[in-house]
Design an enzyme around this catalytic site. Structure first.
Site, PDB file in Angstrom:
ATOM      1  CE  LYS A 189     -40.550  37.486  -5.031  1.00  0.00           C
ATOM      2  NZ  LYS A 189     -39.420  36.602  -4.704  1.00  0.00           N
ATOM      3  CD  GLU A 263     -30.085  47.966 -10.780  1.00  0.00           C
ATOM      4  OE1 GLU A 263     -29.692  47.491 -11.875  1.00  0.00           O
ATOM      5  OE2 GLU A 263     -29.726  47.540  -9.687  1.00  0.00           O
ATOM      6  CB  CYS A 297     -27.005  44.560 -12.124  1.00  0.00           C
ATOM      7  SG  CYS A 297     -26.800  45.738 -10.803  1.00  0.00           S
ATOM      8  CD  GLU A 391     -27.152  40.701 -16.444  1.00  0.00           C
ATOM      9  OE1 GLU A 391     -28.332  40.371 -16.589  1.00  0.00           O
ATOM     10  OE2 GLU A 391     -26.782  41.586 -15.652  1.00  0.00           O
TER      11      GLU A 391
HETATM   12  P1  NAI Z   1     -35.275  37.190 -11.716  1.00  0.00           P
HETATM   13  O1  NAI Z   1     -35.333  38.492 -12.400  1.00  0.00           O
HETATM   14  O2  NAI Z   1     -36.202  36.111 -12.147  1.00  0.00           O
HETATM   15  O3  NAI Z   1     -35.497  37.380 -10.143  1.00  0.00           O
HETATM   16  C1  NAI Z   1     -35.483  38.612  -9.469  1.00  0.00           C
HETATM   17  C2  NAI Z   1     -36.680  38.713  -8.529  1.00  0.00           C
HETATM   18  O4  NAI Z   1     -37.882  38.788  -9.282  1.00  0.00           O
HETATM   19  C3  NAI Z   1     -36.864  37.534  -7.585  1.00  0.00           C
HETATM   20  O5  NAI Z   1     -37.290  38.029  -6.335  1.00  0.00           O
HETATM   21  C4  NAI Z   1     -37.960  36.742  -8.248  1.00  0.00           C
HETATM   22  O6  NAI Z   1     -38.687  35.951  -7.363  1.00  0.00           O
HETATM   23  C5  NAI Z   1     -38.830  37.823  -8.813  1.00  0.00           C
HETATM   24  N1  NAI Z   1     -39.671  37.450  -9.940  1.00  0.00           N
HETATM   25  C6  NAI Z   1     -39.485  36.447 -10.848  1.00  0.00           C
HETATM   26  N2  NAI Z   1     -40.475  36.445 -11.741  1.00  0.00           N
HETATM   27  C7  NAI Z   1     -41.324  37.434 -11.404  1.00  0.00           C
HETATM   28  C8  NAI Z   1     -42.521  37.957 -11.967  1.00  0.00           C
HETATM   29  N3  NAI Z   1     -43.063  37.416 -13.066  1.00  0.00           N
HETATM   30  N4  NAI Z   1     -43.115  38.996 -11.370  1.00  0.00           N
HETATM   31  C9  NAI Z   1     -42.569  39.564 -10.283  1.00  0.00           C
HETATM   32  N5  NAI Z   1     -41.437  39.130  -9.701  1.00  0.00           N
HETATM   33  C10 NAI Z   1     -40.820  38.084 -10.264  1.00  0.00           C
HETATM   34  O7  NAI Z   1     -33.811  36.651 -11.788  1.00  0.00           O
HETATM   35  P2  NAI Z   1     -33.341  35.123 -11.740  1.00  0.00           P
HETATM   36  O8  NAI Z   1     -34.240  34.230 -12.519  1.00  0.00           O
HETATM   37  O9  NAI Z   1     -33.129  34.769 -10.348  1.00  0.00           O
HETATM   38  O10 NAI Z   1     -31.998  35.221 -12.529  1.00  0.00           O
HETATM   39  C11 NAI Z   1     -32.011  35.098 -13.923  1.00  0.00           C
HETATM   40  C12 NAI Z   1     -31.010  36.000 -14.563  1.00  0.00           C
HETATM   41  O11 NAI Z   1     -31.362  37.332 -14.297  1.00  0.00           O
HETATM   42  C13 NAI Z   1     -29.602  35.899 -14.054  1.00  0.00           C
HETATM   43  O12 NAI Z   1     -28.885  34.909 -14.709  1.00  0.00           O
HETATM   44  C14 NAI Z   1     -29.064  37.242 -14.362  1.00  0.00           C
HETATM   45  O13 NAI Z   1     -28.617  37.295 -15.685  1.00  0.00           O
HETATM   46  C15 NAI Z   1     -30.241  38.149 -14.202  1.00  0.00           C
HETATM   47  N6  NAI Z   1     -30.288  38.863 -12.916  1.00  0.00           N
HETATM   48  C16 NAI Z   1     -29.934  40.158 -12.915  1.00  0.00           C
HETATM   49  C17 NAI Z   1     -29.944  40.865 -11.742  1.00  0.00           C
HETATM   50  C18 NAI Z   1     -29.549  42.294 -11.715  1.00  0.00           C
HETATM   51  O14 NAI Z   1     -29.389  42.850 -10.643  1.00  0.00           O
HETATM   52  N7  NAI Z   1     -29.401  42.912 -12.840  1.00  0.00           N
HETATM   53  C19 NAI Z   1     -30.275  40.241 -10.481  1.00  0.00           C
HETATM   54  C20 NAI Z   1     -30.687  38.872 -10.585  1.00  0.00           C
HETATM   55  C21 NAI Z   1     -30.662  38.224 -11.779  1.00  0.00           C
END
Ligand code: NAI
Length: 776
Positions: A189, A263, A297, A391
């Site tokens: 996804k 990760e 990240c 972050e």
């Molecule tokens: P997120 O962690 O919510 O999204 C990442 C993925 O997880 C997306 O594909 C999303 O649809 C999915 N997801 C969301 N809730 C889920 C759940 N309950 N179960 C399974 N999958 C789920 O990240 P978001 O909300 O887009 O960004 C929020 C913050 O997260 C950012 O401001 C940043 O600080 C951090 N982030 C960190 C990343 C990294 O690589 N370390 C990447 C993206 C965001």
């Protein structure tokens, strides 16, 4: 602007990349996209919009997958898996075709990525897409070599993969390539903001001859992610994203038997010593924090600069920031593009407004109207301030100063994360002295944000667990061959009507910090033989005893620094001393379990063998030098995990030694909780430890009820990993309670299997990847 004027101002003119091809691809796709399931695109369902963050325009409409869609994708993946797993060489050819096709469509992928995500075309073209192709090439090789190089290992099955929006196609490649190379099939996804390149990838899967069902792509928001995470037909979840969602996934999968790699976020330190090459360090820093608008990240988001050069460094940095060009991501001259979505922009603005109070904010260039945020430095912050700890995930650098190398390490490690770190100095001794002291999965010496398929990537602490890339990345997509069998609970012997008392009473206490300790709660339990003899009493450890043991183990940090040779000597010595008392232990095992003399002797022999095996391994689990395609090498160093809590199976002695030996061989400290039914061989073992030069606190042994102790052990913030081979059903409790500090867990889920030494060693170590300049 005339040529004359351009010469006078020396400004860059516009150099936009054409979006025509990518827009045509979207139109050809019919504007409304379905899902990629079983090798075909489905009809679109209920849709949501995919937008260009730089302009706000709608690019396409994408399907919000339903439960039935996820079911269909998992079913397709399951159906395809066993055939796909059969032939590594055939898989290699498909992965090779994928690599070639990514290259053939490189420009389309790059432009589509930039339109969808807002990242500068220079980055999507030169970095993202190039690394994607490299990832498929590298893993085509892994599929080719699997049988020869990973004998005895096989695919896990169906992998659910959930990826974020910051590197949409690259994260897809990091997830899909190793998984399918090892014979797994996937349901992936993409993030809801950035799904377009995944859909283009679906098309090239068809062109590359990926068999139907091997790769399935479902679009939608977090709810779809949750459906994948909780689907009973999925064997493994691989997630990259925020720590908050990572925690929820850990909780949702607890006790389900699914493998998990996470990760997650970071707040990576960028340490500049006063003898660094300052100009290079500033260029590196621009790359570390402004690459991809800081939505990385492992962004070097926390600058730690040595006090003597801090003013000059900040001045030069701000001057360099003033030269950054921010704007249309499709323009080839642009350094900083758009933020992925207004939601993320607001998150950045709110955090900076809330946290920059005590610091000084520098924003030498302003951002254009729309979804843009200017490159920002907030200097003069305290290590504990909000912006130093949270972050931000935007182009915002925070900074503080340090005086000595020791202080640099302390401030660098003062975070709940542990993903990456950069060290800048011209002094090779200093760089290589600091690198092992940093709590991080990746360390770049005089560099930042370097990635390669051959080099492991991943974090420690709340940055998650598991590695992606290299041989180490394949552990997370394979398991040892052979069936697991249900664990048979040992029979605890009940109190007979007539108690037969044997000789003088001997008190079996707990073993904490190298000393025998009375249980804090003051309770003991009578242990009987199958024939009703009272064999002794074992202590019932409580939460307080766990806490004491953790403290003792944490105080024994020196063990991690003992040389591998020294650790081997200690393990051999334990084996030697156990051997001297073999008969005594065999007789204890016989009394406890009622087994035969021969079987009891065999268990002691096995325990001694295990000690000798891991004594041998101490100085032979070599790291590796990864031939990364740039000026330098990446060292893969096997570091101890830290403090490991381990629940033993019901072999009274062998079950204990099986966890203690590999753990301490690799430099960990261990708190072993002995078999609940047969604890008394473990308590006899203290005397062996006492006479074998094991430093206090390296091995701690507790006895008591596994269920209660598991909860405290897994919830303890100073325990880095928990293993369980217990016959009590505690796997779910451990995985659930581990979410606090996101410790690593390795649990049996009620199934027993014999693991090869390589698995034990991998569980007892963390691979730290250290990138060092080397050669020309
Ligand atoms: P997120 O962690 O919510 O999204 C990442 C993925 O997880 C997306 O594909 C999303 O649809 C999915 N997801 C969301 N809730 C889920 C759940 N309950 N179960 C399974 N999958 C789920 O990240 P978001 O909300 O887009 O960004 C929020 C913050 O997260 C950012 O401001 C940043 O600080 C951090 N982030 C960190 C990343 C990294 O690589 N370390 C990447 C993206 C965001």
């Amino acid at each position: 602007m005339s040529v004359k004027e351009i010469f006078e101002t020396m400004d860059y003119g516009d150099a936009p990349e054409s979006a025509a091809e990518a827009l045509r691809w979207l139109v050809d796709g019919g504007d409304r996209f379905g899902l990629f399931i079983g090798g075909k695109m489905t009809e679109p369902g209920a849709v949501f919009e995919a937008k260009n963050p730089a302009t706000g325009e709608v690019l396409a409409h994408l399907t919000q997958a339903t439960k039935a869609d996820v079911d269909a994708a998992v079913t397709a993946a399951r159906k395809a898996q066993s055939k796909w797993a059969k032939d590594g060489k055939a898989r290699a050819k498909v992965l090779y075709a994928l690599a070639r096709l990514v290259q053939k469509h490189a420009r389309l992928f790059a432009v589509l990525e930039t339109l969808d995500n807002g990242k500068p075309i220079r980055e999507s073209r030169d970095i993202d897409v190039a690394l994607v192709a490299r990832h498929f090439y590298y893993h085509a090789g892994m599929a080719q070599l699997m049988e020869a190089e990973l004998p005895g290992r096989e695919a896990l099955g169906v992998c659910g993969q959930i990826i974020p929006w910051n590197f949409p196609l690259l994260m897809l490649a990091w997830k899909v390539a190793p998984a399918i190379a090892m014979g797994n099939t996937v349901v992936l996804k993409p993030a809801e903001y950035t799904s377009l390149t995944a859909l283009l990838f679906a098309q090239i899967c068809q062109e590359a001859g990926v068999p139907k069902g091997v790769v399935n792509i479902v679009t939608g928001d977090g709810a779809v992610g949750e459906m994948i995470v909780t689907h009973p037909g999925v064997d493994k979840i691989a997630f990259t994203g925020s720590t908050a969602v990572g925690r929820r996934i850990r909780e949702a999968t607890a006790g389900s038997g699914k493998s998990l790699t996470l990760e997650l976020g970071g707040k990576s330190p960028y340490i500049v010593f006063e003898d660094a090459d300052i100009d290079s360090a500033i260029e590196g820093l621009v790359d570390a924090i402004f690459f991809n608008q800081g939505q990385v990240c492992c962004a070097g988001s926390r600058l730690l600069v040595q006090e003597g050069i801090a003013d000059d460094f900040h001045k030069r940095l701000v001057a360099r920031m003033a030269k950054l060009r921010i704007g249309n991501p499709l323009d080839k001259c642009i350094d900083v593009g758009a933020i992925v979505d207004p939601v993320q922009l607001e998150r950045i603005e709110t955090l900076v407004a809330k946290g920059s109070g005590e610091g000084t904010v520098h924003q030498p260039v302003s951002a254009p109207e729309g979804c843009f945020y200017p490159p920002t430095l907030v200097s003069g912050l305290e290590p504990a301030s909000l912006l130093m700890q949270e972050e931000i995930f935007g182009p915002v650098l925070v900074s503080t100063t340090f005086r000595t190398p020791a202080e640099a390490v302390e401030v660098a490690n003062n975070t709940r994360y542990g993903l990456a770190a950069s060290v800048w100095t011209e002094n090779v001794n200093l760089a290589l002295d600091i690198a092992p002291k940093l709590v991080a999965g990746v360390v770049w010496v005089n560099g930042a944000n370097m990635f390669d398929a051959a080099a492991g990537f991943g974090g420690v602490r709340e940055s998650g667990f598991g590695r992606e890339g290299g041989w180490e990345g394949l552990m997370a997509y394979t398991k040892p061959k052979g069936k697991a069998t249900p664990v048979k609970p040992a029979k605890a012997h009940v109190k007979p009507d007539d108690i037969e008392v044997l000789g003088l009473d001997r008190t079996a206490k707990l073993y904490i910090g190298g000393k025998q300790a009375r249980p804090d709660g003051g309770y003991s339990q009578a242990i009987y033989s199958p024939k009703g003899k009272l064999l002794g009493h074992s202590s019932i450890a409580s939460r307080k005893d766990i806490r004491n043991a953790v403290e003792a183990a944490q105080n024994a940090k020196g063990w991690a620094k003992a040389t591998a040779h020294n650790r081997a000597q200690v393990l051999y010595f334990i084996g030697e001393n156990l051997s001297a008392r073999a008969d005594e232990f065999a007789s204890r095992i016989r009394d406890l379990t009622g087994t035969t003399e021969a079987k009891a002797q065999a268990e002691v022999t096995e325990a001694i063998d295990t000690l000798f095996t891991y004594a041998a391994w101490c100085d032979k689990l070599d790291g590796a030098v990864k031939p990364v395609p740039m000026r330098g090498v990446a060292l893969a160093m096997n570091e101890p995990v830290g403090v490991i809590g381990a629940f033993c199976d019901d072999r009274p002695l062998a079950g204990l030694i099986e966890v203690v030996a590999p753990a301490i061989a690799m430099g960990n400290r261990v708190i072993a909780v002995a078999s609940e039914a047969y604890p008394l061989a473990a308590t006899d073992f203290y005397q062996v430890l006492d006479t074998s030069d094991v430093p206090a606190g390296v091995v701690n042994i507790l006895t008591g009820p596994h269920t209660e102790l598991a909860k405290t052990m897994a919830g303890h913030m100073d325990v880095e990993a928990v293993w369980s081979f217990s016959s009590t059903d505690i796997s779910g409790v451990i995985e659930k309670e581990s979410t606090g500090n996101l410790k690593r867990t390795w649990v049996n889920n009620g199934m027993s299997r014999s693991y090869p030494a390589r698995d034990w060693l991998a569980q007892a170590t963390e691979v730290k990847t250290i990138w060092v300049p080397y050669g020309e």
